[in-house]
Design a protein around this motif. Sequence first.
Motif, PDB file in Angstrom:
ATOM      1  N   LYS A   1       0.844  -1.194   0.000  1.00  0.00           N
ATOM      2  CA  LYS A   1       0.000   0.000   0.000  1.00  0.00           C
ATOM      3  C   LYS A   1       0.878   1.243   0.000  1.00  0.00           C
ATOM      4  N   LYS A   2       1.741   1.360   0.996  1.00  0.00           N
ATOM      5  CA  LYS A   2       2.683   2.477   1.066  1.00  0.00           C
ATOM      6  C   LYS A   2       4.024   2.008   0.507  1.00  0.00           C
ATOM      7  N   MET A   3       4.615   2.814  -0.354  1.00  0.00           N
ATOM      8  CA  MET A   3       5.907   2.471  -0.935  1.00  0.00           C
ATOM      9  C   MET A   3       7.028   2.822   0.041  1.00  0.00           C
ATOM     10  N   SER A   4       8.088   2.013   0.014  1.00  0.00           N
ATOM     11  CA  SER A   4       9.257   2.274   0.841  1.00  0.00           C
ATOM     12  C   SER A   4      10.514   1.901   0.069  1.00  0.00           C
ATOM     13  N   MET A   5      11.652   2.345   0.585  1.00  0.00           N
ATOM     14  CA  MET A   5      12.963   2.021   0.017  1.00  0.00           C
ATOM     15  C   MET A   5      13.842   1.500   1.138  1.00  0.00           C
ATOM     16  N   SER A   6      14.781   0.634   0.773  1.00  0.00           N
ATOM     17  CA  SER A   6      15.766   0.178   1.751  1.00  0.00           C
ATOM     18  C   SER A   6      17.081  -0.094   1.028  1.00  0.00           C
ATOM     19  N   GLY A   7      18.139  -0.142   1.808  1.00  0.00           N
ATOM     20  CA  GLY A   7      19.452  -0.407   1.247  1.00  0.00           C
ATOM     21  C   GLY A   7      20.536  -0.004   2.213  1.00  0.00           C
ATOM     22  N   ASN A   8      21.677   0.351   1.653  1.00  0.00           N
ATOM     23  CA  ASN A   8      22.833   0.759   2.446  1.00  0.00           C
ATOM     24  C   ASN A   8      23.437   2.031   1.874  1.00  0.00           C
ATOM     25  N   LEU A   9      24.032   2.814   2.754  1.00  0.00           N
ATOM     26  CA  LEU A   9      24.894   3.922   2.352  1.00  0.00           C
ATOM     27  C   LEU A   9      26.296   3.490   2.780  1.00  0.00           C
ATOM     28  N   ASN A  10      27.189   3.329   1.822  1.00  0.00           N
ATOM     29  CA  ASN A  10      28.504   2.743   2.064  1.00  0.00           C
ATOM     30  C   ASN A  10      29.609   3.794   2.117  1.00  0.00           C
ATOM     31  N   GLY A  11      30.537   3.595   3.064  1.00  0.00           N
ATOM     32  CA  GLY A  11      31.628   4.533   3.286  1.00  0.00           C
ATOM     33  C   GLY A  11      32.502   4.757   2.070  1.00  0.00           C
ATOM     34  N   GLN A  12      32.979   5.998   1.944  1.00  0.00           N
ATOM     35  CA  GLN A  12      33.880   6.407   0.864  1.00  0.00           C
ATOM     36  C   GLN A  12      35.110   7.050   1.502  1.00  0.00           C
ATOM     37  N   GLY A  13      36.006   6.239   2.029  1.00  0.00           N
ATOM     38  CA  GLY A  13      37.209   6.778   2.658  1.00  0.00           C
ATOM     39  C   GLY A  13      36.935   7.299   4.057  1.00  0.00           C
ATOM     40  N   ASP A  14      37.821   8.162   4.530  1.00  0.00           N
ATOM     41  CA  ASP A  14      37.736   8.675   5.893  1.00  0.00           C
ATOM     42  C   ASP A  14      36.775   9.853   5.985  1.00  0.00           C
ATOM     43  N   GLY A  15      36.029   9.896   7.080  1.00  0.00           N
ATOM     44  CA  GLY A  15      35.163  11.030   7.369  1.00  0.00           C
ATOM     45  C   GLY A  15      35.942  12.140   8.051  1.00  0.00           C
ATOM     46  N   VAL A  16      35.238  13.217   8.362  1.00  0.00           N
ATOM     47  CA  VAL A  16      35.847  14.379   9.015  1.00  0.00           C
ATOM     48  C   VAL A  16      35.065  14.687  10.280  1.00  0.00           C
ATOM     49  N   LYS A  17      35.767  14.799  11.392  1.00  0.00           N
ATOM     50  CA  LYS A  17      35.147  15.165  12.661  1.00  0.00           C
ATOM     51  C   LYS A  17      35.137  16.683  12.786  1.00  0.00           C
ATOM     52  N   GLY A  18      34.096  17.213  13.411  1.00  0.00           N
ATOM     53  CA  GLY A  18      34.014  18.656  13.610  1.00  0.00           C
ATOM     54  C   GLY A  18      32.875  19.011  14.534  1.00  0.00           C
ATOM     55  N   LYS A  19      32.376  20.235  14.384  1.00  0.00           N
ATOM     56  CA  LYS A  19      31.260  20.742  15.196  1.00  0.00           C
ATOM     57  C   LYS A  19      30.144  21.170  14.255  1.00  0.00           C
ATOM     58  N   PHE A  20      28.907  20.944  14.701  1.00  0.00           N
ATOM     59  CA  PHE A  20      27.738  21.362  13.939  1.00  0.00           C
ATOM     60  C   PHE A  20      26.891  22.249  14.826  1.00  0.00           C
ATOM     61  N   ASP A  21      26.573  23.440  14.315  1.00  0.00           N
ATOM     62  CA  ASP A  21      25.731  24.383  15.055  1.00  0.00           C
ATOM     63  C   ASP A  21      24.280  24.078  14.704  1.00  0.00           C
ATOM     64  N   LEU A  22      23.509  23.648  15.694  1.00  0.00           N
ATOM     65  CA  LEU A  22      22.121  23.255  15.469  1.00  0.00           C
ATOM     66  C   LEU A  22      21.227  24.427  15.076  1.00  0.00           C
ATOM     67  N   THR A  23      21.635  25.647  15.420  1.00  0.00           N
ATOM     68  CA  THR A  23      20.831  26.832  15.098  1.00  0.00           C
ATOM     69  C   THR A  23      21.090  27.302  13.669  1.00  0.00           C
TER      70      THR A  23
END
Length: 167
Positions: A134-156
């Motif tokens: 009845k309701k459509m959905s999607m599923s799968g994976n999001l796969n890593g592409q090398g190293d990520g970056v750590k930092g700060k995120f301002d929620l405002t």
Amino acid sequence: MAETAQKIAKRSEVHVYMNTGTSASPTWVRLGKGWKKFSENPNAQTESVQYICDDSATTDTTSYEPNYAFECDLMHTNEAIKKIYDIAKGRKTGSDCIVDILTVDAFEETDSSKECTAYRENLSVQVSSIDGEKKMSMSGNLNGQGDGVKGKFDLTTKTFTPDSKAA
């Protein structure tokens, strides 16, 4: 001395954002309504060696092969879901199926600071199913592409700032 109460982070306190803009001018859209699953799997890779002086092997973590299993309702008016859907339906490959994701530890937010630790990663979209009775959905994976970056995120202001050593 009184013992400090232990607090466990709630799922709603780990925010996930997708950049629906460009690298130069990001537009961070929170993954929320419509997203039923977003499970981080660090997938630590190990290597073991048996030294001649030991009875037991030594195992070291040598790298990671991260992926995020996801499931979402096909809310085509949601910018992030639409981006994933367009990648899958367009059968995009290589750099055309990379998304920019932020995982934010919003449980660190205080009254005096809206900045929280965040991890920015490029992830390759792998949609395995678009289905529904009845309701459509999607599923799968999001796969890593090398190293990520750590930092700060301002929620405002919805601004990510990489740590100085990562920049």
